[in-house]
Design an enzyme around this catalytic site. Structure first.
Site, mmCIF file in Angstrom:
data_model
loop_
_atom_site.group_PDB
_atom_site.id
_atom_site.type_symbol
_atom_site.label_atom_id
_atom_site.label_comp_id
_atom_site.label_asym_id
_atom_site.label_seq_id
_atom_site.Cartn_x
_atom_site.Cartn_y
_atom_site.Cartn_z
ATOM 1 N N GLU A 238 0.828 -1.215 0.000
ATOM 2 C CA GLU A 238 0.000 0.000 0.000
ATOM 3 C C GLU A 238 0.859 1.261 0.000
ATOM 4 O OE1 GLU A 238 -2.732 -0.050 3.266
ATOM 5 O OE2 GLU A 238 -4.106 -1.448 2.297
ATOM 6 N N GLU A 326 -6.098 -7.224 -0.422
ATOM 7 C CA GLU A 326 -6.419 -7.000 0.994
ATOM 8 C C GLU A 326 -7.746 -6.263 1.106
ATOM 9 O OE1 GLU A 326 -3.333 -5.257 3.480
ATOM 10 O OE2 GLU A 326 -4.843 -4.121 4.573
#
Length: 544
Positions: A238, A326
């Site tokens: 991320e 995710e």
């Protein structure tokens, strides 16, 4: 349910596996780096991507001038992804015998879809570990077998943090962490599951911070697993903190080159800016020198709703392959209330577009996104009563793909009654973000609170700042924004500005590259995250 039924391989299954092996060999011939051969694929039916869910997503963006191109024989030819207009999507495998890998073999990309060794669209339904440095006990063969046999999971994501406490690059024992990854890959491979090796960028914000370490790590892993078709690589979880796609793309191209020297056509997942949300931006400038590249889209259902799905749809319409490596059904902090209704919308969206996904996280951490209740010490063989609300929702969600055969196999003394379900708030997709603005002369500032969450101790709010020059004839040089809050706040993260806290106020001044606001233009991509143990609200904004 007998957990070892998958070891019974029939003559028929062996024949299927042989067919997959042959198909995989052909696939390797036709999906190598920089090559495309659409005629090698057997097309069976049409993908219907026009069937939007209740969000009424506008698909007109497919014809936007920023599009990667019309869906014809040359679509995505640079990255080796073949046109998928006539590829069948069949996500339900309720009567499959054998392991996931025995049935589906080597995975590649066809357009925006993952396809198996028979060039049939295939969807991974996975579970991500929490940081393996902190919860290593869940990396075990029995846990993975429980997930496969009793939940219907076919993929494990091994999350190895690159920077946080005892992360790989911040004091962690590298040998121990690599051994945990190797153990996890072995367990998943032995069980015929797919497995993602995740370089879990988060606290380091920009993946370039530890780029050299990442290249060494993925060189070692891709050499070790060069012939293991169970393995996928996720090279930056991320990216966040204002890092731009151009910077992430540059990092990705260097790391992908390292992997491709050893593993020429494995699937690779690339994270996108803003905690893997800006897939629409990546779609305007994708990686074109390598094939079998997917782009990460992450969501937490009580925070990320219709707006993020619209971004995902735009990316898909432009031909960008997505992988939700995710997600959680709570808010973006990993905590707070669970929103099953919104999570169901996301799963419907992924199913319609054949996007694979992995839920966060396999642990008993005392937070909403943990799949196991905090008072449960089991590391495998969980009952429904051992699972959190998110864990029970996921089992039931996967069970719906197999006509309920999964959840009925898990013992449950409470008959799946989830008392928290009725407390979920009504869908609020139609709500708009709060906005604050101010002006001075020809300059104006707009500040939007785009995200908020609570970690159990503090409230967090993310603000995006736009400085606009309303004069169409002259540039504006220099600016300062003073934001006064109702209560004292701390800056948690900030980007593209110089930030100072003074009492209840935050003062923002420009950096060298955004101090000038061109005539009739704006300076965007400025923002910050604040936290406080009291309510966070802006009282006044002053632009000077």
């Amino acid at each position: 349910m007998n957990r070892f039924k998958y070891l019974l391989i029939t003559i028929c299954l062996a024949a299927t596996l042989t067919a997959c092996d042959n198909s995989a060999a052909k696939s390797m011939d036709t999906t190598g780096v920089g090559t495309t051969n659409e005629s090698s694929s057997t097309k069976e039916a049409d993908i219907d991507n026009s069937d939007s869910d209740s969000d009424s997503i506008d698909n007109s963006t497919a014809n936007n001038s920023d599009s990667l191109g019309e869906k014809d024989d040359t679509s995505n030819s640079k990255d080796g992804n073949v046109n998928n207009d006539t590829l069948v999507i069949n996500n339900v495998s309720e009567n499959e015998q054998g392991t996931p890998f025995e049935n589906h073999g080597k995975l590649t990309l066809n357009g925006t879809s993952i396809v198996d060794c028979n060039n049939k669209a295939f969807q991974l339904h996975g579970v991500s570990t929490h940081g393996i440095a902190w919860f290593p006990q869940y990396v075990n063969a029995d846990a993975f077998a429980t997930l496969r046999d009793e939940w219907g999971v076919n993929c494990i994501r091994l999350a190895m943090y690159s920077d946080e406490n005892n992360g790989y690059c911040s004091g962690g024992n590298k040998d121990n962490l690599k051994q945990l990854v190797k153990d996890g890959v072995k367990y998943a491979t032995d069980l015929g599951m797919y497995v993602i090796i995740d370089w879990h960028v988060l606290g380091d914000h920009d993946p370039n911070v530890h780029k050299d370490e990442a290249k060494l790590f993925f060189d070692e892993m891709s050499k070790l697993y060069a012939d293991n078709d169970h393995v996928l690589y996720e090279i930056c979880n991320e990216p966040n903190g204002g890092v731009k796609w151009s910077s992430v793309k540059s990092y990705a191209e260097e790391v992908i080159a390292v992997i491709r020297k050893n593993s020429p056509d494995s699937l690779i997942i690339v994270g996108t800016p803003t905690w893997s949300q800006d897939v629409d931006i990546a779609a305007k400038d994708p990686i074109t020198d390598y094939n079998n590249i997917l782009y990460a889209i992450h969501f937490y259902a009580d925070t990320h709703k219709k707006d993020l799905r619209n971004k995902a749809q735009k990316a898909l319409d432009k031909g960008l392959p997505l992988f939700c490596s995710e997600f959680g059904i709570c808010d973006a902090s990993g905590n707070g209330k669970c929103n099953e209704k919104e999570a169901d919308k996301w799963i419907d969206f992924f199913d319609k577009n054949n996007v694979s996904y992995c839920i966060w996280n396999l642990s008993n951490k005392d937070e909403s996104s943990a799949l196991i209740k905090s008072n449960c010490s089991k590391t495998s063989g969980w009952t429904m009563d051992d699972l959190s609300q998110e864990g029970q929702w996921y089992v039931n969600s996967l069970s719906s793909k197999t006509n309920g055969s999964r959840s009925s196999a898990i013992s449950n003394s409470s008959n799946n009654d989830n008392s928290d379900t009725n407390s979920i708030a009504a869908d609020n997709d139609t709500s708009s973000n709060s906005s604050n603005s101010s002006s001075s002369g020809n300059l104006s500032v707009d500040i939007d609170d785009s995200n908020s969450w609570n970690d159990g101790n503090n409230d967090f709010v993310q603000y995006n700042v736009t400085i606009k020059n309303t004069d169409s004839t002259a540039d504006a040089i220099g600016w300062k924004v003073i934001i006064e809050f109702e209560n004292k706040v701390e800056i948690d993260q900030s980007w593209n500005g110089i930030y100072k806290v003074s009492g209840n106020s935050i003062i923002i001044t420009p950096v060298d590259y955004n101090s000038t606001v061109a005539a009739g233009s704006s300076q965007k991509d400025i923002g910050f995250i604040v936290k406080s143990d009291k309510d966070i609200a802006i009282k006044k904004i002053c632009l000077v």
